[in-house]
Design a protein around this motif. Structure first.
Motif, short mmCIF file in Angstrom:
data_model
loop_
_atom_site.label_atom_id
_atom_site.label_comp_id
_atom_site.label_asym_id
_atom_site.label_seq_id
_atom_site.Cartn_x
_atom_site.Cartn_y
_atom_site.Cartn_z
N GLY A 16 0.82 -1.20 0.00
CA GLY A 16 0.00 0.00 0.00
C GLY A 16 0.86 1.25 0.00
O GLY A 16 2.00 1.24 -0.49
N SER A 17 0.32 2.34 0.55
CA SER A 17 1.10 3.57 0.66
C SER A 17 0.63 4.36 1.87
O SER A 17 -0.51 4.22 2.32
CB SER A 17 0.98 4.41 -0.61
OG SER A 17 -0.35 4.83 -0.81
N ARG A 19 1.67 8.36 3.90
CA ARG A 19 2.50 9.56 3.92
C ARG A 19 2.56 10.12 5.32
O ARG A 19 1.53 10.42 5.93
CB ARG A 19 1.99 10.63 2.95
CG ARG A 19 2.99 11.77 2.80
CD ARG A 19 2.61 12.78 1.74
NE ARG A 19 1.72 13.81 2.26
CZ ARG A 19 1.65 15.05 1.76
NH1 ARG A 19 2.42 15.39 0.73
NH2 ARG A 19 0.81 15.92 2.26
N ARG A 66 11.54 2.90 -2.71
CA ARG A 66 10.18 2.71 -2.17
C ARG A 66 9.70 3.94 -1.40
O ARG A 66 8.52 4.29 -1.46
CB ARG A 66 10.15 1.50 -1.23
CG ARG A 66 10.54 0.19 -1.90
CD ARG A 66 10.31 -0.99 -0.96
NE ARG A 66 11.14 -0.93 0.23
CZ ARG A 66 10.66 -0.88 1.49
NH1 ARG A 66 9.35 -0.88 1.69
NH2 ARG A 66 11.49 -0.84 2.52
N PHE A 67 10.59 4.58 -0.67
CA PHE A 67 10.24 5.76 0.13
C PHE A 67 10.80 7.02 -0.53
O PHE A 67 11.84 6.97 -1.20
CB PHE A 67 10.80 5.65 1.53
CG PHE A 67 10.19 4.57 2.39
CD1 PHE A 67 9.28 3.66 1.88
CD2 PHE A 67 10.55 4.46 3.73
CE1 PHE A 67 8.73 2.67 2.67
CE2 PHE A 67 10.00 3.48 4.54
CZ PHE A 67 9.09 2.58 4.00
N GLN A 81 6.96 9.88 2.02
CA GLN A 81 6.02 9.09 1.24
C GLN A 81 6.51 7.64 1.26
O GLN A 81 7.61 7.35 0.79
CB GLN A 81 5.93 9.61 -0.19
CG GLN A 81 4.99 8.80 -1.08
CD GLN A 81 3.54 8.93 -0.67
OE1 GLN A 81 3.08 10.02 -0.36
NE2 GLN A 81 2.81 7.82 -0.71
N MET A 82 5.69 6.77 1.81
CA MET A 82 6.06 5.36 1.94
C MET A 82 5.24 4.55 0.94
O MET A 82 4.03 4.38 1.11
CB MET A 82 5.79 4.88 3.37
CG MET A 82 6.50 5.69 4.43
SD MET A 82 6.00 5.26 6.11
CE MET A 82 6.53 3.55 6.20
N ASN A 83 5.89 4.09 -0.10
CA ASN A 83 5.23 3.26 -1.11
C ASN A 83 5.72 1.82 -0.97
O ASN A 83 6.87 1.57 -0.63
CB ASN A 83 5.53 3.78 -2.51
CG ASN A 83 4.98 5.17 -2.73
OD1 ASN A 83 3.90 5.52 -2.24
ND2 ASN A 83 5.70 5.97 -3.50
N ASN A 84 4.82 0.90 -1.26
CA ASN A 84 5.16 -0.52 -1.18
C ASN A 84 5.82 -0.88 0.15
O ASN A 84 6.90 -1.50 0.17
CB ASN A 84 6.06 -0.91 -2.36
CG ASN A 84 6.25 -2.40 -2.50
OD1 ASN A 84 5.41 -3.18 -2.05
ND2 ASN A 84 7.37 -2.81 -3.08
#
Length: 122
Positions: A16-17, A19, A66-67, A81-84
């Protein structure tokens, strides 16, 4: 009194993601570098990502790609921003900033936020 106030933590599913935000408030002259650290249970606090006043960034190897860290100097705010995200990213995330209190001060002082919990789980 300078304060760093974090927000945006919580539960997120793997892939997910999320912030995170951190705003500096109070009376001060300027902010130098800003960063995000994290601390998982039983582990030492570690640097996740940092950003300079000019926007140069650096990342821990484990979050590269990823971030993403960014900052809004006009708002005295730093974002992550934290992705995956992965389960191993679960930790308390802390904001850090180097702040000069007054124009006459000759050095910057490090300040920490209170921390926000991020849990990555399905």
């Amino acid at each position: 009194q300078v304060q760093l106030v974090e927000s945006g933590g919580g539960l997120v599913q793997p892939g997910g993601s999320l912030r995170l935000s951190c705003a500096a408030s109070g009376s001060f002259h300027s902010i130098l570098d800003m960063a995000w650290y994290r601390q998982a249970p039983g582990k030492q606090r570690e640097l996740v990502a940092g950003v300079t006043t000019g926007g140069s960034t650096n990342y821990a190897e484990s979050v590269k790609g990823r971030f993403a860290i960014s900052r809004d100097n006009a708002k005295n705010t730093v974002y992550l921003q934290m992705n995956n995200p992965r389960p191993e990213d679960t930790a308390v995330y802390y904001c850090y900033a180097q702040i000069k209190i007054s124009s006459g001060a000759s050095y910057y002082v490090g300040y920490w936020g209170q921390g926000t919990q991020v849990t990555v789980s399905s």
